[in-house]
Design an enzyme around this catalytic site. Sequence first.
Site, PDB file in Angstrom:
ATOM      1  N   TYR B 434       9.371  20.365  21.531  1.00  0.00           N
ATOM      2  CA  TYR B 434       8.316  20.843  22.454  1.00  0.00           C
ATOM      3  C   TYR B 434       6.985  21.122  21.753  1.00  0.00           C
ATOM      4  O   TYR B 434       6.892  21.051  20.555  1.00  0.00           O
ATOM      5  CB  TYR B 434       8.786  21.989  23.342  1.00  0.00           C
ATOM      6  CG  TYR B 434       9.230  23.311  22.772  1.00  0.00           C
ATOM      7  CD1 TYR B 434       8.979  23.727  21.484  1.00  0.00           C
ATOM      8  CD2 TYR B 434       9.923  24.202  23.619  1.00  0.00           C
ATOM      9  CE1 TYR B 434       9.396  24.969  21.039  1.00  0.00           C
ATOM     10  CE2 TYR B 434      10.345  25.444  23.175  1.00  0.00           C
ATOM     11  CZ  TYR B 434      10.071  25.823  21.884  1.00  0.00           C
ATOM     12  OH  TYR B 434      10.478  27.043  21.458  1.00  0.00           O
ATOM     13  N   GLU B 435       5.973  21.352  22.568  1.00  0.00           N
ATOM     14  CA  GLU B 435       4.591  21.504  22.065  1.00  0.00           C
ATOM     15  C   GLU B 435       4.139  20.284  21.279  1.00  0.00           C
ATOM     16  O   GLU B 435       3.447  20.403  20.271  1.00  0.00           O
ATOM     17  CB  GLU B 435       4.445  22.759  21.194  1.00  0.00           C
ATOM     18  CG  GLU B 435       4.805  24.057  21.853  1.00  0.00           C
ATOM     19  CD  GLU B 435       4.097  24.287  23.178  1.00  0.00           C
ATOM     20  OE1 GLU B 435       3.014  23.725  23.381  1.00  0.00           O
ATOM     21  OE2 GLU B 435       4.647  25.011  24.008  1.00  0.00           O
ATOM     22  N   GLY B 436       4.513  19.115  21.745  1.00  0.00           N
ATOM     23  CA  GLY B 436       4.195  17.878  21.029  1.00  0.00           C
ATOM     24  C   GLY B 436       5.322  17.553  20.082  1.00  0.00           C
ATOM     25  O   GLY B 436       5.477  18.213  19.059  1.00  0.00           O
ATOM     26  N   GLN B 441       2.943  15.068  16.282  1.00  0.00           N
ATOM     27  CA  GLN B 441       2.284  15.864  15.238  1.00  0.00           C
ATOM     28  C   GLN B 441       1.868  14.968  14.077  1.00  0.00           C
ATOM     29  O   GLN B 441       0.760  15.093  13.541  1.00  0.00           O
ATOM     30  CB  GLN B 441       3.235  16.954  14.708  1.00  0.00           C
ATOM     31  CG  GLN B 441       3.782  17.904  15.771  1.00  0.00           C
ATOM     32  CD  GLN B 441       2.700  18.685  16.494  1.00  0.00           C
ATOM     33  OE1 GLN B 441       1.667  19.011  15.924  1.00  0.00           O
ATOM     34  NE2 GLN B 441       2.932  18.979  17.764  1.00  0.00           N
TER      35      GLN B 441
END
Lengths: 593, 593
Positions: B434-436, B441
Amino acid sequence: MPSYTAPTKDLQFVLHNLLNVTKSDIPGYDELEPDFTSAILEEAGKLTSSVLAPLNAVGDKEGCRLENGVVYTPTGFKEAFEQVKEGGWTGLDMPEQYGGQNMPAVMGSAVGEMFSASNQAFTMYQGLTHGAASAILAHGTDAQKDTYLPNMVSCEWTGTMNLTEPHCGTDLGMMRTKAEPQDDGSYKITGQKIFISSGEHDMAGNIIHLVLAKITGGPEGIKGVSLFIVPKFLVNDDGSLGDRNGVTVGKIEEKMGIHGNSTCVMNYDGATGFLLGEEHKGMRAMFTMMNEARLGVGMQGLAQADVAYQNALDYAKDRLQGRAVTGAENPDGPADPLIVHPDIRRSLMDQKSFVEGARAFILWGASLIDAAHRADDKAADGLVSLLTPVIKGFLTDQGYDMTIKAQQVYGGHGYIEEWGMSQFTRDARIAQIYEGANGVQALDLVGRKLAQDGGKHVMAFFEMVKNFIKDNAGQDEAFDKDFLDPLKAASKDLQAAGMYFMQNGMKNPNHALSGSNDFMHMFGHVCLGLMWARMGKASMDALTEGASDAAFYETKLATGRYYMARQLPATALHLTRIQSGADTVMALDAANF
Amino acid sequence: MPSYTAPTKDLQFVLHNLLNVTKSDIPGYDELEPDFTSAILEEAGKLTSSVLAPLNAVGDKEGCRLENGVVYTPTGFKEAFEQVKEGGWTGLDMPEQYGGQNMPAVMGSAVGEMFSASNQAFTMYQGLTHGAASAILAHGTDAQKDTYLPNMVSCEWTGTMNLTEPHCGTDLGMMRTKAEPQDDGSYKITGQKIFISSGEHDMAGNIIHLVLAKITGGPEGIKGVSLFIVPKFLVNDDGSLGDRNGVTVGKIEEKMGIHGNSTCVMNYDGATGFLLGEEHKGMRAMFTMMNEARLGVGMQGLAQADVAYQNALDYAKDRLQGRAVTGAENPDGPADPLIVHPDIRRSLMDQKSFVEGARAFILWGASLIDAAHRADDKAADGLVSLLTPVIKGFLTDQGYDMTIKAQQVYGGHGYIEEWGMSQFTRDARIAQIYEGANGVQALDLVGRKLAQDGGKHVMAFFEMVKNFIKDNAGQDEAFDKDFLDPLKAASKDLQAAGMYFMQNGMKNPNHALSGSNDFMHMFGHVCLGLMWARMGKASMDALTEGASDAAFYETKLATGRYYMARQLPATALHLTRIQSGADTVMALDAANF
């Protein structure tokens, strides 16, 4: 929901292009004509993809249920087990005398991969039975074989292996389960065993437990351990089932995965047991089962990686997200499929090159077993003994990592149970742990197998690699550069690591054991490197011979080049770690951690 | 059941020996005297270890439950949340104006690590709220801040972030959620969002959803995305709660882990929303939240690794199995503890050296944020922007691997849910996604951050490493050899990789992107190498100054030597892979996979 497609074509490639089974002089291999193996693989492929794979998620979700001493397997398992039995799949490589089909291990492994990939938890019921039957075959009396094997080969009865107790797993010398000799030659077995896969369930008429226990009054420690046959129902002289024996299931463990398999705590309360093999030589007998089981577990690493990869690949082709950095590849759609992105490809190529390399490694290992058992080839026996911890440890560690990579391709959907990718990782995780945790495999490799028979098996391995390189060098410049040079470098790293152990392990064994995990992994990489070099050569040969399916062989070569360029160089890092020795590993007092 | 001990002493070491916070000229750092920070960390340690940690397994087992539109959190969560709120922990680093304590981010991170480690699923309720509040703080009008922030800082109201839709996650340009402008300046929001952490639950009076949507008639794709505040209950002018807004929970996802957090499908049916920030600039506003969230997720990687390591260490000291190869260390017992075995130590040292290095990295990152926000330090801002994908991607990948290593120490018990090690791995797994997802990243790092502002931030990083080496070389031969030389070599590898990208990425960006994952990992290793070199120096200084607890600093040095010898050399392998370029990665047509 994920699906499974049996890798029939790739298995055929390994059997016929790589291993050239029909040209082998191992007894029985002459029957393995391409049409024959293809027919078997196709049939197994149908059964596993259409019957077992759809039950995989069911097993995970429902798990097994214990009610009033009865264990219920998940919906559909019983019916599927009947189909597997009816198809004769359970005795594929078992002797005809006991109802088997007497096929070589290499065929058992090829089919076994499909079973494990489609439904690992389900396949363990027959897998454990196979292991237990093998131990009885190797160590049982004729009467024991006649009593148990026919029903075990057909899986009318299933089998288990009982080693672990709450306070001891690896260190079985501490076991407390007792066997008291009785006047009739039998024993009364009393104790508790844990983590018993397929320990109790509703799919078989009888369950034949193989149980390690200490005969009262015997030697201390591991030298006092014997192996016993403890049937759930005693078997009458006429082969019919007799009294219920004193073995009961205490509970079903709640596990991270393989929920479809009933992992039981088994309580033995003066249960009647029959010595299998010799008194106090239980570990030797159990190792017949364990070595087979370890190869089977290595295969589970490959199998879960393959099914996870297959689904990740489908998703990567299907899911539209973002644009290729080099220009839209699906300009009419709202976005390009994931597979255009280099980092997704890297992940898929990691998976693909592992899966195909591991498949070759496993079947090569199985062919060594065939050579050892069917042709009494001592060199093959020594080599597969050396490779067993590598197959188990390396393939399950890497196999697990590959399921994680496959899950990652799904992004957030990979974390949602409904999509099924989580199950592949959770099921694959156990393979790194059971049948000897991978640290124990590494210890076995470095502490025992390397030096076995004066180190002659590892030397034979290096010789084999050297000869392959020598025999094939100088014919094709690109092949030398892409395949042979990296293999040579990796093999040199592995030899340097062995040299380090020899030079430093004598004065302090910790210098060797601190590098055992790295050594196991670098050995695994060299094996896969060797497989890829051989497969590369076989593919070039097929292309030269004008094979009709050129794209298949070109793809094989491209996949091999990836492995050689991106994965095999890991040996250098492992060597660096090994050569740093034990000093930093052992520096701290336990209290200072 | 596993336990958690807050790493108070180690956090103090990082704050005071490594970062020297009180000597910094960042506004607010002068207050961070050792006694003050110690008091806070001790209090947070008590709360997290005695209240939150015992609820971790409860949350995993019970999960969240949706009944008639109401989501029930696991037993005990509500009461614990009250305790957290009462203690003022939710607004530690928030402005006093809105009820916070205005402490620097470095303290928020130190405390945050404990919260995440003790109970990740629970901590996400306040974590998401913090992120949403930060976005309102950065982009909201004064009226919006006054309306929402006081209750969000106290966590009377919680927050969420709504990005993902069923058909798009990373590629948000494809989103379908619509925002129709209304006459009163508000918008009607309609659409479905998935994977919404803390989306609906029973612990807060109101839930403030931040929702990305496209204003009708706006630009196509990502340029037409705006951010909206969509409260569950509309807020009246006097601050009281008004009508229930048109946002409902569709279902709770069944996930692999973090069961204690309600991950919801959220349906917006003409819900009233208020523009946050500018029209069509929603991604910019969302990134305020995302960047903070990414650092927080990196911390989750460290946190789960730490709690898993703590328990693995206890088990390794406790569990008797086998004998040390160099002679019994517990001769009066039936066996030696696991920790005597070199391969177990290798695993524990991997974990320990990662955890302590990552802790330093995270707090260093937080201090850069403080420098950027409190001292308007542009260089720090650029550096932390560069490091954000490294912190998120590297620490969560490695953190996950470490939880797996910790679980492995338990052998078979690691696979049984009752022992709790499985949960650490299952919870840690989400942080890679999650969060990319970590591939994103790596793409952000190589595709965007490296070249940002003409590449000056990465050059500043190399300069910093070079200067540290120059300033500290030649004073202690062992330190040079054990710490500085490996750091120099690793940094050189990283520079060579950057050079490869520059030389080859221009003609074909795939040459850079095929190495993005490796680059992210080698960057992470160099950062941890830098942290270890600094911590080594700080420890030597403490010993020179006659610090009372010499064993602590000696242990720190020994742990650092391990990292430098065994982990940092991974940069060479990453470089080899990167320099092999895109050819093998991109060779296959998608159809030939």
